[in-house]
Design a protein around this motif. Structure first.
Motif, PDB file in Angstrom:
ATOM      1  N   LYS A  72       0.819  -1.220   0.000  1.00  0.00           N
ATOM      2  CA  LYS A  72       0.000   0.000   0.000  1.00  0.00           C
ATOM      3  C   LYS A  72       0.851   1.268   0.000  1.00  0.00           C
ATOM      4  O   LYS A  72       0.303   2.388  -0.013  1.00  0.00           O
ATOM      5  N   CYS A  75       0.202   4.312  -2.386  1.00  0.00           N
ATOM      6  CA  CYS A  75      -0.988   5.092  -2.045  1.00  0.00           C
ATOM      7  C   CYS A  75      -0.749   5.933  -0.799  1.00  0.00           C
ATOM      8  O   CYS A  75      -1.158   7.094  -0.725  1.00  0.00           O
ATOM      9  N   ALA A  79      -0.880   8.499  -3.645  1.00  0.00           N
ATOM     10  CA  ALA A  79      -1.925   8.112  -4.590  1.00  0.00           C
ATOM     11  C   ALA A  79      -3.329   8.231  -4.002  1.00  0.00           C
ATOM     12  O   ALA A  79      -4.302   8.391  -4.738  1.00  0.00           O
ATOM     13  N   TRP A  80      -3.461   8.114  -2.664  1.00  0.00           N
ATOM     14  CA  TRP A  80      -4.774   8.322  -2.051  1.00  0.00           C
ATOM     15  C   TRP A  80      -5.223   9.775  -2.149  1.00  0.00           C
ATOM     16  O   TRP A  80      -6.422  10.061  -2.063  1.00  0.00           O
ATOM     17  N   GLN A  87      -4.353   5.408  -7.544  1.00  0.00           N
ATOM     18  CA  GLN A  87      -4.526   4.432  -6.467  1.00  0.00           C
ATOM     19  C   GLN A  87      -5.062   3.100  -7.016  1.00  0.00           C
ATOM     20  O   GLN A  87      -4.925   2.060  -6.362  1.00  0.00           O
ATOM     21  N   TYR A  88      -5.633   3.152  -8.207  1.00  0.00           N
ATOM     22  CA  TYR A  88      -6.111   1.925  -8.840  1.00  0.00           C
ATOM     23  C   TYR A  88      -5.016   1.279  -9.684  1.00  0.00           C
ATOM     24  O   TYR A  88      -4.874   0.052  -9.682  1.00  0.00           O
ATOM     25  N   HIS A  90      -1.944   1.358  -9.094  1.00  0.00           N
ATOM     26  CA  HIS A  90      -1.007   0.738  -8.162  1.00  0.00           C
ATOM     27  C   HIS A  90      -1.672  -0.359  -7.325  1.00  0.00           C
ATOM     28  O   HIS A  90      -1.009  -0.983  -6.494  1.00  0.00           O
ATOM     29  N   CYS A  92      -3.595  -0.265  -4.783  1.00  0.00           N
ATOM     30  CA  CYS A  92      -3.360  -0.058  -3.352  1.00  0.00           C
ATOM     31  C   CYS A  92      -4.481   0.717  -2.681  1.00  0.00           C
ATOM     32  O   CYS A  92      -4.277   1.335  -1.625  1.00  0.00           O
ATOM     33  N   TYR A  93      -5.656   0.699  -3.272  1.00  0.00           N
ATOM     34  CA  TYR A  93      -6.792   1.439  -2.723  1.00  0.00           C
ATOM     35  C   TYR A  93      -7.170   0.920  -1.329  1.00  0.00           C
ATOM     36  O   TYR A  93      -7.040  -0.270  -1.017  1.00  0.00           O
ATOM     37  N   TRP A 400      -9.192  -3.363  -9.665  1.00  0.00           N
ATOM     38  CA  TRP A 400      -8.470  -2.080  -9.641  1.00  0.00           C
ATOM     39  C   TRP A 400      -8.117  -1.628 -11.055  1.00  0.00           C
ATOM     40  O   TRP A 400      -8.188  -0.430 -11.364  1.00  0.00           O
TER      41      TRP A 400
END
Length: 502
Positions: A72, A75, A79-80, A87-88, A90, A92-93, A400
């Protein structure tokens, strides 16, 4: 040479026997053990040091959880907060940082009591999960930017969820006393590590795993209390009461079932009652949201809707999904009462939760966490477990990449709709495959990895070795043994003389 006593005349306690070593009976486990020196030898001294199976498996689970945190990192580092699709891409949402502000925790709003700004007027999670989220917000520093607070909130939740992971690993490892190493299935499950911090599902999973451990130890009241708490955190755990009812019916264990049911009801009411009385609108939001929510990610209903010119309405899907689930419940009940030997509790628990997942109108990627401990107890076979996990990892990546495609505008970076439907199909087929393997073990108990080692139902508690008092069809006249294997055989639960049959 003196005469040796027969299996029929000599009582054998399978719980006093040596631990079952997966590397001796599972080719995949044996091959995988080559990474650490090969299968354990006959003269190995097990349990003579601090490094017991429980401690080893718990540490492995925590290590895999930590790898999930590392996954994660892209993100967490931006990325978050910057760019929707990154975030998608990667993969890691997580819901956790987004809901810190989105559900009012950053403003100190009280879940269920205070209205939220926007379309979602109240927190749409069960009460115990809301408490978990609120406690994490208390531990989150209120200073700094909103990004800093959301990062802290995710880290605090990750620490609390890591405790849940340790509880799950310990409980699964100890549920089958002779098969502690089956806990490695949970500890090393890749889908577990990837989805552990997407949402708060691990709280309910940990409470359910603890409940199963208590039932295996013959403590129905504690089982019921823990299952009631689990249901107060997530809806699915209450499903386990259905197959347990039929198992106790077949074995005549009505008192124990009543105790478990009463404990579950008391625990659920104690958690939900105060919120129901003083904030009913907020309390009921989880249930109304679940009812009103349309067809969503991961379900076969979504494939039908996206390939139909006239999709079914939400009410119609709700009705059909309930009917399908009820049909599955009837099938599980019939299987329980007609099987040649009473199914193991873990087998039916897995089947009923899997049926709910397969028929539901939404399948979020973290829902796989519900099944991982149950699968490890129901079908502790590495090949089948890894086949299923591969399908779940494919779905994890697929959803994702599909969201990346739908949020990247004209760039269309990611997986188009048709490709996403294939990953949904993989998830469905993988889950169905494991269900088929479990049903085969029930109908042909000699193929069950647990029963091949001479046990009846090590997770069954009062059901373990109990006589049957009510069965249907061929189960009324079962063979002497449910499994035939070299070595000492154990007489398992048999139909009592006073039982009825149809």
């Amino acid at each position: 040479m003196c005469d040796m006593p027969s299996a029929e005349s000599t009582p054998v306690s399978v719980h006093d026997a040596d631990q079952v070593r997966p590397t001796k009976e599972d080719p995949v486990a044996a091959a995988g053990s080559e990474l650490i020196g090969g299968p354990v030898g006959r003269r190995a001294l097990l349990g003579t040091s601090w490094w017991s199976p429980v401690r080893i498996i718990m540490l492995v689970a925590i290590g895999m959880f930590a790898l999930g945190l590392v996954q994660k990192a892209p993100c967490y580092n931006g990325a978050w907060f910057f760019g929707t699709s990154s975030q998608y891409t990667h993969a890691c949402y997580s819901d956790i940082p987004h809901l810190y502000a989105g559900r009012g925790f950053s403003e100190g709003l009280v879940p269920y009591f205070d209205k939220l700004p926007g379309d979602m007027q109240y927190l749409e999670y069960p009460v115990l999960t809301g408490v978990f989220m609120e406690v994490a917000s208390w531990l989150t520093p209120g200073s700094g930017s909103i990004q800093d607070q959301e990062q802290w909130y995710w880290m605090v939740n990750a620490g609390m969820l890591m405790v849940c992971t340790a509880v799950i690993a310990v409980c699964v490892t100890r549920t089958h006393a002779r098969r502690p190493w089956d806990g490695l299935l949970v500890a090393l499950a890749p889908a577990f590590a990837l989805t552990a911090t997407i949402n708060w599902d691990l709280l309910a999973v940990a409470l359910t795993a603890a409940a199963l451990l208590m039932w295996s130890r013959g403590r129905p009241l504690t089982f019921g209390l823990l299952l009631g708490l689990a249901t107060a955190a997530k809806l699915y755990p209450f499903l386990l009461l259905g197959p347990l009812l039929v198992l106790c019916w077949r074995a005549g264990k009505w008192r124990e079932y009543g105790t478990a049911l009463a404990g579950a009801a008391v625990a659920w009411v104690m958690v939900n009652g105060p919120v129901m009385l003083f904030a009913f609108d907020g309390w009921s939001k989880f249930y109304t949201f679940s009812q009103e929510r349309g067809v969503d990610f991961g379900s076969f209903w979504l494939i039908l809707a996206q390939n139909s010119a006239d999709p079914l309405s939400t009410d119609t899907v709700n009705t059909l999904a309930v009917l399908l689930m009820l049909l599955c419940c009837v099938g599980v009940a019939a299987l329980t009462l007609t099987a040649p030997r009473r199914p193991r509790f873990a087998q039916l628990a897995f089947l009923i939760v899997a049926a709910f997942i397969l028929t539901n109108k939404v399948y979020s990627p973290q829902y796989v966490l519900w099944l991982v401990p149950l699968a490890a107890l129901a079908r502790p076979k590495w090949r089948d477990f890894l086949v299923w996990q591969a399908c779940e990892v494919a779905y994890f990546l697929g959803i994702w990449m599909y969201l990346a495609y739908t949020t990247s505008g004209d760039a269309h970076k990611g997986l188009p709709t048709d490709g996403y439907h294939w990953t949904i199909g993989l998830h469905l087929l993988g889950t169905l495959y494991l269900c088929v393997m479990v049903v085969r073990d029930i109908l042909l108990p000699e193929r069950d990895p647990v029963r091949r080692s001479g046990e009846d139902d090590p997770s069954g508690g009062v059901l373990d070795g109990a006589e049957d008092v009510f069965v249907w069809g061929p189960a009324a006249h079962p063979p002497r043994h449910a499994a035939h294997f070299e070595g000492t055989q154990v007489e398992w639960g048999r139909r009592g003389a006073t039982g009825g049959s149809l």
